[in-house]
Enzyme design. Structure first.
Site, short mmCIF file in Angstrom:
data_model
loop_
_atom_site.label_atom_id
_atom_site.label_comp_id
_atom_site.label_asym_id
_atom_site.label_seq_id
_atom_site.Cartn_x
_atom_site.Cartn_y
_atom_site.Cartn_z
N GLU A 31 7.31 -6.61 0.97
CA GLU A 31 6.29 -6.45 1.92
C GLU A 31 5.19 -7.76 1.66
O GLU A 31 4.75 -8.35 2.60
CB GLU A 31 5.62 -5.22 1.55
CG GLU A 31 6.28 -3.96 2.23
CD GLU A 31 5.96 -3.61 3.71
OE1 GLU A 31 5.16 -4.73 4.24
OE2 GLU A 31 6.34 -2.94 4.30
N SER A 64 -10.56 5.40 -4.43
CA SER A 64 -11.28 6.76 -4.55
C SER A 64 -10.85 7.77 -5.57
O SER A 64 -11.83 8.35 -6.52
CB SER A 64 -11.59 7.31 -3.38
OG SER A 64 -10.32 7.85 -2.82
N TYR A 75 -15.41 1.11 -6.55
CA TYR A 75 -16.39 1.69 -6.27
C TYR A 75 -17.32 1.69 -7.40
O TYR A 75 -18.72 1.94 -7.32
CB TYR A 75 -16.28 3.21 -5.95
CG TYR A 75 -15.41 3.36 -4.81
CD1 TYR A 75 -15.88 3.29 -3.34
CD2 TYR A 75 -13.89 3.60 -4.91
CE1 TYR A 75 -15.17 3.15 -2.45
CE2 TYR A 75 -13.21 3.55 -3.74
CZ TYR A 75 -13.59 3.56 -2.63
OH TYR A 75 -12.80 3.67 -1.57
N ARG A 120 -10.65 9.99 2.09
CA ARG A 120 -10.64 10.60 3.59
C ARG A 120 -11.77 11.77 3.70
O ARG A 120 -12.10 11.87 4.57
CB ARG A 120 -9.33 11.25 3.52
CG ARG A 120 -8.06 10.21 3.49
CD ARG A 120 -6.50 10.87 3.52
NE ARG A 120 -5.80 9.62 3.23
CZ ARG A 120 -4.17 9.93 3.06
NH1 ARG A 120 -3.98 11.27 3.12
NH2 ARG A 120 -3.30 8.75 3.00
N LYS A 149 -2.42 -1.40 -3.99
CA LYS A 149 -3.11 -0.31 -3.69
C LYS A 149 -2.37 0.95 -3.98
O LYS A 149 -1.26 1.11 -3.17
CB LYS A 149 -3.84 -0.31 -2.44
CG LYS A 149 -4.70 1.06 -2.01
CD LYS A 149 -5.35 0.60 -0.78
CE LYS A 149 -6.27 1.79 -0.49
NZ LYS A 149 -6.64 2.05 0.98
N LYS A 191 0.88 -1.13 -0.09
CA LYS A 191 -0.03 -0.01 0.03
C LYS A 191 1.05 1.31 0.10
O LYS A 191 1.73 1.42 0.84
CB LYS A 191 -0.91 -0.05 1.25
CG LYS A 191 -1.85 1.36 1.13
CD LYS A 191 -2.63 1.16 2.56
CE LYS A 191 -3.52 2.43 2.55
NZ LYS A 191 -4.76 2.16 3.46
N LYS A 193 1.18 10.08 5.73
CA LYS A 193 1.50 8.64 6.14
C LYS A 193 2.71 8.02 5.33
O LYS A 193 2.94 6.75 5.64
CB LYS A 193 0.29 7.84 5.70
CG LYS A 193 -1.03 8.44 6.20
CD LYS A 193 -2.27 7.48 6.01
CE LYS A 193 -3.53 8.02 6.67
NZ LYS A 193 -4.82 7.01 6.49
C1 PBG Z 1 -7.25 3.66 5.61
C2 PBG Z 1 -7.75 3.31 4.22
C3 PBG Z 1 -7.46 4.26 2.97
C4 PBG Z 1 -8.10 3.40 2.17
C5 PBG Z 1 -8.48 2.41 2.38
N1 PBG Z 1 -8.08 2.33 3.86
C6 PBG Z 1 -7.01 5.41 2.95
C7 PBG Z 1 -5.69 5.84 3.76
O1 PBG Z 1 -4.60 5.15 3.85
O2 PBG Z 1 -5.57 7.26 4.12
C8 PBG Z 1 -8.30 4.23 0.77
C9 PBG Z 1 -9.24 3.78 -0.31
C10 PBG Z 1 -9.69 4.77 -1.25
O3 PBG Z 1 -9.00 5.70 -1.38
O4 PBG Z 1 -10.45 4.36 -2.21
N2 PBG Z 1 -6.70 2.72 6.27
#
Ligand code: PBG
Length: 334
Positions: A242, A283, A322, A212, A257, A202, A226
């Protein structure tokens, strides 16, 4: 494998295989199916705001609407739903403790779903960001996201979700050692069939912005980022390390991701490990396609299907998107 030497033109005319629809179908190497889709949904408390400005046609769902969504998933043949809660501000704390409460929004949703549509898989995010005032996935001490203390809370969160009936636990926090700790705790508590889909690779991505907004962690996160736990977009060998660790620790499935900008990672992971491999079309990717379509610049259904097929071609066994219900309807001709 020895490859045949292709005869030169005009003996070889690759366009023969593209001339008609039936022959294109016949020789298609990859296919998208409804059974490849996981549908992420945002869950809210009743009486709170539905609309998400940056995600057209996606709304936050209260428990009743979430149940209706699961029934729709069942009707359409979508195998699983992934739940993401918008936690009310007064339930957020600096240790994310609401994440471990058996009666939190996600657990109530899981119980309602498993009762109303037991044939649909339910996946839960294991991470503290919806529950933390900091908006971080872990616990923050003096500005540092502390690993081992966070893992202890994540283990309790995962157990709480499994207890509620979640089928798939999906640690999305990128703490070190969390998959192993969760797997051991699940075994010890008798949840031997609980699946773990690790957000294994990720990345610290700007494509998570609309998510968010949707769960309400953007304001909490503020200017913080992050990058001390999510991966650097510059890296790909690191993704394999990982993934290897998460598999060794007991993940049944792994995920990469974001999706579209990281298809190279999806391909490498699948080829290296041959494990069920998923991609998350996040998203921002959804928002991007929708925004262009909304301006009349792209054909939404066409780019949606093309982007989803691209995940399959890269080697993904399935995609979190989505677009799941929209794509499912198109695939079923409904
Ligand atoms: C948080 C999490 C995130 C997403 C899924 N779980 C956002 C982040 O790490 O800030 C993102 C999903 C998306 O953008 O559709 N643990």
């Amino acid at each position: 494998m020895t490859k045949p030497v292709l005869p030169p033109f005009p003996i070889s005319r690759p366009r023969r295989l593209r001339r008609t629809s039936w022959v294109r179908d016949l020789v298609a190497e990859h296919r998208l199916d409804v059974s490849d889709l996981i549908w992420p949904v945002f869950v809210r408390e009743a009486g709170t705001e539905r609309a998400i400005a940056s995600m057209p046609e996606v709304t936050r769902l209260d428990l009743e609407e979430t149940v209706a969504a699961a029934k729709e998933a069942a009707r359409l043949g979508i195998p699983a739903i992934a739940l993401f809660p918008q936690v009310p501000m007064d339930k957020k704390s600096d240790d994310g403790r609401e994440a471990t409460s058996a009666d939190n929004l996600v657990c109530r949703a899981v119980r309602a779903l498993k009762k109303a549509a037991p044939e649909v898989g339910v996946m839960c995010d294991v991470a503290l960001d919806p529950y933390n005032v900091s908006g971080h996935d872990g616990i923050v001490r003096d500005g540092v996201i502390v690993n081992d203390e966070t893992v202890a809370v994540l283990v309790r969160q995962a157990l709480t979700q499994a207890e509620a009936g979640a089928d798939i636990l999906a640690p999305s926090d990128m703490m070190d050692g969390r998959v192993g700790a969760i797997r051991q705790a699940l075994e010890a508590a008798g949840h031997k069939d609980a699946l773990i889909m690790a957000y294994a690779a990720k990345y610290a991505s700007a494509f998570y912005g609309p998510f968010r907004d949707a769960v309400g962690s953007k304001a909490n996160l503020g200017k913080s980022d992050k990058r001390s736990y999510q991966m650097n977009p510059a890296n790909d060998d690191e993704a394999l390390r990982e993934v290897a660790l998460d598999i060794a620790e007991g993940a049944d499935m792994v995920m990469v991701k974001p999706g579209m900008p990281y298809l190279d990672i999806v391909a490498r992971v699948k080829q290296s490990f041959n494990l069920p491999t998923f991609a998350y079309q996040v998203s921002g990717e959804y928002a991007m396609l929708h925004a262009a379509a909304g301006n009349g610049w792209l054909d939404l259904d066409a780019v949606m299907m093309e982007s989803l097929l691209a995940f399959k071609r890269a080697g993904a066994d399935g995609v979190l998107t989505y677009f799941a219900p929209r794509a499912a309807k198109l695939l079923r001709g409904a």
